[in-house]
Design a protein around this motif. Sequence first.
Motif, PDB file in Angstrom:
ATOM      1  N   PRO A  44      10.416  -1.450 -14.797  1.00  0.00           N
ATOM      2  CA  PRO A  44      11.441  -1.422 -15.845  1.00  0.00           C
ATOM      3  C   PRO A  44      10.822  -1.193 -17.222  1.00  0.00           C
ATOM      4  N   HIS A  45       9.488  -1.312 -17.292  1.00  0.00           N
ATOM      5  CA  HIS A  45       8.837  -1.222 -18.602  1.00  0.00           C
ATOM      6  C   HIS A  45       8.163   0.115 -18.858  1.00  0.00           C
ATOM      7  N   THR A  46       7.724   0.803 -17.795  1.00  0.00           N
ATOM      8  CA  THR A  46       7.010   2.069 -17.987  1.00  0.00           C
ATOM      9  C   THR A  46       7.188   2.985 -16.786  1.00  0.00           C
ATOM     10  N   PRO A  47       7.317   4.284 -17.019  1.00  0.00           N
ATOM     11  CA  PRO A  47       7.471   5.218 -15.892  1.00  0.00           C
ATOM     12  C   PRO A  47       6.147   5.477 -15.162  1.00  0.00           C
ATOM     13  N   HIS A  48       5.028   4.996 -15.734  1.00  0.00           N
ATOM     14  CA  HIS A  48       3.723   5.277 -15.127  1.00  0.00           C
ATOM     15  C   HIS A  48       3.282   4.235 -14.112  1.00  0.00           C
ATOM     16  N   GLU A  49       4.135   3.246 -13.861  1.00  0.00           N
ATOM     17  CA  GLU A  49       3.772   2.196 -12.892  1.00  0.00           C
ATOM     18  C   GLU A  49       4.970   1.885 -12.007  1.00  0.00           C
ATOM     19  N   THR A  50       4.661   1.424 -10.798  1.00  0.00           N
ATOM     20  CA  THR A  50       5.762   0.876  -9.991  1.00  0.00           C
ATOM     21  C   THR A  50       5.678  -0.642 -10.071  1.00  0.00           C
ATOM     22  N   PHE A  51       6.705  -1.281  -9.608  1.00  0.00           N
ATOM     23  CA  PHE A  51       6.896  -2.702  -9.870  1.00  0.00           C
ATOM     24  C   PHE A  51       7.463  -3.335  -8.609  1.00  0.00           C
ATOM     25  N   GLU A  52       6.826  -4.384  -8.117  1.00  0.00           N
ATOM     26  CA  GLU A  52       7.409  -5.110  -6.977  1.00  0.00           C
ATOM     27  C   GLU A  52       7.517  -6.567  -7.373  1.00  0.00           C
ATOM     28  N   GLY A  53       8.620  -7.157  -7.005  1.00  0.00           N
ATOM     29  CA  GLY A  53       8.791  -8.567  -7.362  1.00  0.00           C
ATOM     30  C   GLY A  53       9.235  -9.363  -6.151  1.00  0.00           C
ATOM     31  N   LEU A  54       8.847 -10.620  -6.123  1.00  0.00           N
ATOM     32  CA  LEU A  54       9.253 -11.495  -5.018  1.00  0.00           C
ATOM     33  C   LEU A  54       9.574 -12.874  -5.582  1.00  0.00           C
ATOM     34  N   THR A  55      10.781 -13.324  -5.304  1.00  0.00           N
ATOM     35  CA  THR A  55      11.137 -14.665  -5.762  1.00  0.00           C
ATOM     36  C   THR A  55      10.836 -15.660  -4.637  1.00  0.00           C
ATOM     37  N   VAL A  56      10.847 -16.934  -4.990  1.00  0.00           N
ATOM     38  CA  VAL A  56      10.553 -17.954  -3.989  1.00  0.00           C
ATOM     39  C   VAL A  56      11.590 -17.906  -2.864  1.00  0.00           C
ATOM     40  N   LEU A  57      12.826 -17.717  -3.238  1.00  0.00           N
ATOM     41  CA  LEU A  57      13.880 -17.715  -2.225  1.00  0.00           C
ATOM     42  C   LEU A  57      13.670 -16.570  -1.231  1.00  0.00           C
ATOM     43  N   ARG A  58      13.307 -15.428  -1.766  1.00  0.00           N
ATOM     44  CA  ARG A  58      13.067 -14.263  -0.920  1.00  0.00           C
ATOM     45  C   ARG A  58      11.885 -14.549   0.039  1.00  0.00           C
ATOM     46  N   ALA A  59      10.874 -15.205  -0.485  1.00  0.00           N
ATOM     47  CA  ALA A  59       9.709 -15.539   0.343  1.00  0.00           C
ATOM     48  C   ALA A  59      10.131 -16.450   1.487  1.00  0.00           C
ATOM     49  N   VAL A  60      10.980 -17.414   1.183  1.00  0.00           N
ATOM     50  CA  VAL A  60      11.435 -18.347   2.219  1.00  0.00           C
ATOM     51  C   VAL A  60      12.230 -17.592   3.281  1.00  0.00           C
TER      52      VAL A  60
END
Length: 660
Positions: A452-468
């Motif tokens: 969401p901050h730059t077109p030159h990078e990809t971004f992956e996110g994981l929340t605790v709930l998703r991990a569970v």
Amino acid sequence: LSGTMALHSRLFSVYVAGVRAYFGGEWSRAAELLEKSIETKQSLFRLRRQCHDDCLSAGSHALSRLGELRTGSGVRETCTSWVTDRPAECLRFCMGRSITPAGQLPVSTDIEYEFSTRNPYNFLQVTYYKLEKLRKAAAAAHTYFVANPSHLEMRNNIEKYRRMKGVTDEDFQDRELENEKHWVSVEQHEIQLFLSFMGEYFKVHSHSCRVQCEVASQPMPEDRGTDGISMSIFLYSRAALSLSLLSCRQYCVTQVATRPGRISAQEDLLPTQLEHLHIAQFKGQTAENNDKSSVDQCYFTTYTTPNYSESNGSFVSDHLFVCFLIQEIVGYVSRSLEEKKLLYFGVENLDFKFIDPDLWTPEDVVPESLRESWRGECPFSPVHRLLLVSVLLSGGVIRQVGVTIAMDDDLLNGTNRVVLDGVATEKECEKILQLAAVAASVGDGYRGRRSPHTPHETFEGLTVLRAVKLAQEGLVNQSDAQLLHELGERVRVLLHSYFRSPSALFISFTHLVCRTAVEGEQEGRLDLSHPVHVDNCLLEPETKQCWKEPPAFIHRDLSAILYLNDNFDGGELFFTNRDAKTVTAQVKPGCGRVVGFSSGPVNPHGVTAVTRGRRCALALWFTKEKLYRDMVRIMSRCSSSCSSSSGRPVSCWCRDTRVG
Ligand SMILES: O=C(O)CCC(=O)C(=O)O
Ligand SMILES: [Fe+3]
């Protein structure tokens, strides 16, 4: 008529005449009269301040006596002594009311309102435009717009003036700036400037706001009647008026903390400013070697021993400045508390409505019956509490074996910042990185997404709930998901101790984030992986203000990032000044390293471009407010202890956690 009444009456007639001329299209006359009305308003305010200063000593005397009356005395007695002892006579006389026949006063709150909304500048702006005095029109337009920022028409006018020949940037001046001077120095960090901020703060607070309350709440005529009922009505209405005066004064905090043109007050402005002061003066005395903190010492020294400089010379000379400041604040706090006591008395006994604008009010000021929704116990003195509401004091102890302090405030060149090493082991970092990789491979909301901050990078996110959930679906190990939670807890305990937070900290949000450089798209990159921002407010680098308003996560008090790897290029965290440009410190990520900092305006930060590889980190935010702790997180911890055969995680409830 004399004094302020005469001025008030002149203000009224001059302004009305000016507006009439305006609607009659007599532009020169309108300009002259409107300018005169503004001048008259300024003289009136000056005179009121003078009256206030002259009557002030009498006032504080009466107030302190009233404080004693709160317990054990009846409403009637309280009102009676209040009415007779209050220095209102002084003010009334000074303001010229004593010689004015009751009921014939040209007092119009409308006109006060008119000037407080800066409406005369709206008329003036058109008037000068008609007279082709564009530079004056621009100043009037700007002055009006500062207090009415949602006025679209004025915004358009200003744009037009900007494009007009002969108008320069300097013409857009705020003609009422005098009353908001304290904002000019509000963002300065240096101690001297801080002092000047405090000076302006108190001046504006008492002169421009509190004084004006006197006028709005002048008592009614002296017609008190003789029978019991009319006497009671008389006393009751007097008390109500006096309470409105006090409540008006209390709300000055909000007015002073509301920058012209903003809707919301800067919350707890004073404590926030104290954070700037940073108690730099108090550092070096850890809880270990001194169980009385310097704040205590200063408070204690200044207020219990008259010749404190002799009794504790070395300390006071080092901290004289702070002691002086605290003395100022103590005066302010005790005056405010006296007022609050009376107001709460009114709320309890006279059904008066008052919502306390301060967060630091100590509990014992609030009557028992009103405490229900009050905050929990606070063992600190009012001043201390004021200091501590938003202040974290870095330099506390780290008790965990293997964890070291790699950088402190000094090395990081700032306030409430720390870098700890050894918080997680290589093995733990591996596990979490594995978790992130699995999450990315099975796909979640971020997969393959551009950052969401730059077109030159990809971004992956994981929340605790998703991990569970992943654990319950058997895609990752239960214990790895649990580790996310454990690490969060570990960081919480460490930072709570290091920042000596007097209140509990709750985890408010946790996010495992990986940023990956997009290959072949790194040449000549000038952007950042994460632009400079402040975690709990909206930073406005041009004015160096930070607005504690949504969409910022305003309840975040402390931020922490646990880094997991270092096999990438770039991706350094950096801190800046409030201009969002001047870099004050940089931190290189690595497995087990934690950077912790207060989430507020003293810590603007960003991340430099990740130009090769993948950078993963566990971002954690903590809050002091129980209400904003991470419910999802608590629930997911519950559900992770339930068997996965029980179906959807949210339907599994565990009894041992206090949720809801
Ligand atoms: O990853 C980092 O080092 C900082 C991230 C950050 O500032 C944020 O997510 O608010
Ligand atoms: Fe951040």
